[in-house]
Design a protein around this motif. Structure first.
Motif, short mmCIF file in Angstrom:
data_model
loop_
_atom_site.label_atom_id
_atom_site.label_comp_id
_atom_site.label_asym_id
_atom_site.label_seq_id
_atom_site.Cartn_x
_atom_site.Cartn_y
_atom_site.Cartn_z
N ASP A 301 0.88 -1.31 0.03
CA ASP A 301 -0.08 0.18 -0.03
C ASP A 301 0.97 1.31 0.04
OD1 ASP A 301 -2.50 -1.77 0.25
OD2 ASP A 301 -2.64 -1.78 2.08
N ALA A 302 2.19 0.98 0.66
CA ALA A 302 2.63 2.32 0.87
C ALA A 302 2.88 2.47 -0.62
CB ALA A 302 3.78 2.41 1.93
N LEU A 303 3.53 1.11 -1.35
CA LEU A 303 4.53 2.07 -2.41
C LEU A 303 3.54 2.49 -3.07
CD1 LEU A 303 7.09 1.31 -4.05
CD2 LEU A 303 6.00 -0.86 -4.62
N ILE A 304 2.00 2.18 -3.94
CA ILE A 304 1.31 2.47 -4.23
C ILE A 304 0.54 3.47 -4.54
CG2 ILE A 304 -1.57 1.92 -4.85
CD1 ILE A 304 -1.26 -1.03 -4.27
N THR A 336 10.09 -7.37 0.38
CA THR A 336 9.47 -7.67 1.17
C THR A 336 8.36 -7.69 0.55
OG1 THR A 336 10.57 -5.71 3.00
CG2 THR A 336 8.35 -6.42 2.86
N ILE A 337 8.14 -7.42 -0.57
CA ILE A 337 6.39 -7.57 -1.35
C ILE A 337 6.63 -8.79 -1.93
CG2 ILE A 337 4.88 -6.90 -3.32
CD1 ILE A 337 5.88 -3.27 -2.35
N HIS A 338 7.65 -8.65 -2.39
CA HIS A 338 8.18 -10.01 -3.00
C HIS A 338 8.21 -11.58 -2.27
CE1 HIS A 338 8.63 -9.41 -7.64
NE2 HIS A 338 9.95 -8.24 -7.31
N LYS A 339 8.84 -11.49 -0.95
CA LYS A 339 8.33 -11.67 -0.03
C LYS A 339 6.73 -12.24 0.22
CE LYS A 339 12.88 -11.69 1.59
NZ LYS A 339 14.01 -11.59 3.07
N GLN A 340 6.22 -11.15 0.00
CA GLN A 340 5.28 -10.83 1.24
C GLN A 340 3.45 -11.94 -0.48
OE1 GLN A 340 3.20 -7.40 1.68
NE2 GLN A 340 0.70 -8.33 2.24
N TRP A 341 3.80 -11.67 -1.31
CA TRP A 341 2.88 -11.89 -1.90
C TRP A 341 3.58 -12.94 -2.71
CZ3 TRP A 341 -1.92 -10.42 -1.61
CH2 TRP A 341 -1.94 -8.85 -1.13
N GLY A 342 5.13 -13.39 -3.49
CA GLY A 342 5.43 -14.59 -4.21
C GLY A 342 4.92 -13.75 -5.85
N ASP A 344 3.83 -15.34 -8.29
CA ASP A 344 2.73 -15.85 -9.89
C ASP A 344 1.62 -14.85 -8.17
OD1 ASP A 344 4.03 -17.32 -10.37
OD2 ASP A 344 4.07 -19.06 -9.54
N ASN A 345 1.82 -14.65 -7.32
CA ASN A 345 0.48 -14.45 -6.43
C ASN A 345 -0.05 -13.34 -6.63
OD1 ASN A 345 -0.02 -17.03 -6.02
ND2 ASN A 345 0.80 -17.30 -3.88
N MET A 346 1.29 -12.41 -7.10
CA MET A 346 0.86 -10.89 -6.66
C MET A 346 -0.04 -10.23 -7.13
SD MET A 346 3.75 -7.92 -7.12
CE MET A 346 4.95 -9.33 -6.04
N PRO A 347 -1.14 -9.69 -7.05
CA PRO A 347 -1.72 -8.48 -7.21
C PRO A 347 -1.86 -7.64 -8.71
CG PRO A 347 -2.29 -8.68 -4.87
CD PRO A 347 -1.78 -9.11 -5.30
N GLY A 348 -2.71 -7.78 -10.06
CA GLY A 348 -2.19 -6.10 -10.93
C GLY A 348 -2.04 -5.04 -9.75
N GLN A 349 -2.55 -4.53 -9.59
CA GLN A 349 -2.11 -2.71 -8.99
C GLN A 349 -0.72 -3.10 -8.29
OE1 GLN A 349 -4.83 -1.46 -5.79
NE2 GLN A 349 -4.26 0.67 -7.05
N VAL A 350 -0.69 -4.44 -7.07
CA VAL A 350 0.97 -4.35 -6.50
C VAL A 350 1.90 -4.53 -7.65
CG1 VAL A 350 2.21 -5.31 -4.90
CG2 VAL A 350 -0.19 -5.22 -4.43
N GLY A 351 1.28 -5.48 -8.10
CA GLY A 351 2.77 -6.22 -9.68
C GLY A 351 2.95 -4.15 -10.82
#
Length: 356
Positions: A301-304, A336-342, A344-351
């Motif tokens: 969320d902070a990054l977005i 940190t975000i990659h560890k949190q989501w991985g 393949d499971n990262m939401p589009g907005q986060v990606g």
């Protein structure tokens, strides 16, 4: 008796109900002791008249015989407080209830002049000058079981009540809710919220978080985002840790605080010229991002939001605050975000935010 006045002991003990257990006992172990006063009715009559006619006894002694004979008029002059009055009235009520069961015809002539009821007592005492405080009124409502009047009294005192009174009202309603689940949730939430705001003014952050946790989840978020918005940066981690202990949705709280700060400032104002210095208003906007960096779970969320602010500042030709926002984001955010989501499971907005 030890004071050398056995007659006074006998007089004071004359109110006891007479009971001879030998009439109903089948025991052959001997005669059991008889209790009480066989001539209780004449004794009570004499005590009543003694209270009314004798001028040689003190107010306190008159009140003593009045309490033993059910003479309210003799007791009241010795009552100095609200609680004294309350005790005297109910002592008389109990005395009348006992005598109504005994149906003894030897009672004084004025004994039944005023047959007391609880409602009559509440009404009379409630209008007296001695019933002049919040606690007195609440006691009457609790004794009478008038919960509607109790809730009205609580709501009517929330604005003017001291912090200690608000604490008492809060705990009173919490106990009632514990005894009767679902008891007046609106008034309970209103009281807890008032107490939390009062605590915030005193700087009691841990208590602010604890009492907020007693509210429903949506009210927790609304109240905490209001009262914690001006917490100093060094105190924020402690608040977050306490909130997590009580299972408060702290990410929603910090996001709400962030959005409230952002909404207070217009998105433009830099003109077409690059501004090297950062205005006070822009500093507040940049600082708002720190609210989203308090927990690892909110790093995406902070990054977005940081990307959104950078675009906003660049669009307004404000390069300095845009750089300040970029520098606010920790260097390990992407990891940190990659560890949190991985992957393949990262939401589009986060990606998209990561790639941006």
């Amino acid at each position: 008796i030890s004071a050398g006045q056995p007659w006074r002991s006998a007089v004071i003990d004359g109110w006891r109900l007479h009971h001879d257990p030998n009439y109903s006992s089948d025991s052959t172990d001997g005669v059991e002791p008889i209790e009480g006063n066989l001539t209780r009715a004449p004794w009570k009559n004499c005590a009543w008249e003694f209270c009314n006619s004798s001028s040689s006894i003190t107010t306190e002694e008159r009140a003593l015989y009045g309490a033993l004979s059910g003479n309210l008029k003799a007791m009241l002059p010795a009552c100095e407080s609200f609680h004294d009055d309350l005790w005297a009235w109910f002592k008389t009520l109990v005395d009348q209830r006992v005598e109504s069961e005994l149906c003894d015809g030897m009672l004084p002539g004025g004994y039944w002049k005023h047959t007391l009821t609880p409602d009559m007592i509440y009404d009379t005492i409630g209008k007296s000058k001695k019933c002049d405080g919040l606690y007195h009124k609440l006691q009457l409502h609790l004794i009478s079981g008038d919960m509607n009047s109790l809730l009205e009294t609580v709501s009517g005192h929330l604005v003017s009540a001291s912090v200690s009174d608000k604490r008492f009202l809060c705990h009173l309603l919490l106990v009632l809710d514990l005894l009767h689940p679902g008891f007046a949730p609106e008034v309970l939430n209103e009281t807890i919220s008032a107490y939390v705001r009062a605590l915030r003014k005193e700087g009691s952050l841990s208590e602010v978080v604890y009492y907020s946790s007693l509210l429903s989840a949506d009210l927790q978020v609304a109240l905490l985002s209001e009262v914690l918005s001006d917490v100093e940066e060094e105190d924020r981690p402690g608040c977050i840790e306490t909130a997590l202990t009580y299972n408060i949705p702290i990410d929603e709280v910090t996001m709400r605080i962030y959005r409230a700060i952002i909404s207070q400032h217009s998105p433009s104002g830099g003109g077409l010229v690059s501004v090297a210095n950062i205005s006070e208003e822009d500093c507040e906007v940049v600082g708002a991002v720190n609210w989203l960096l308090l927990t690892q779970s909110q790093r995406s969320d902070a990054l977005i939001e940081a990307n959104r602010l950078i675009r906003r500042f660049l669009g307004a030709r404000k390069h300095a605050p845009a750089c300040a926002v970029f520098e606010t984001i920790p260097g390990d955010t992407i990891e940190t975000i990659h560890k949190q989501w991985g992957e393949d499971n990262m939401p589009g907005q986060v990606g998209n935010a990561v790639r941006e």
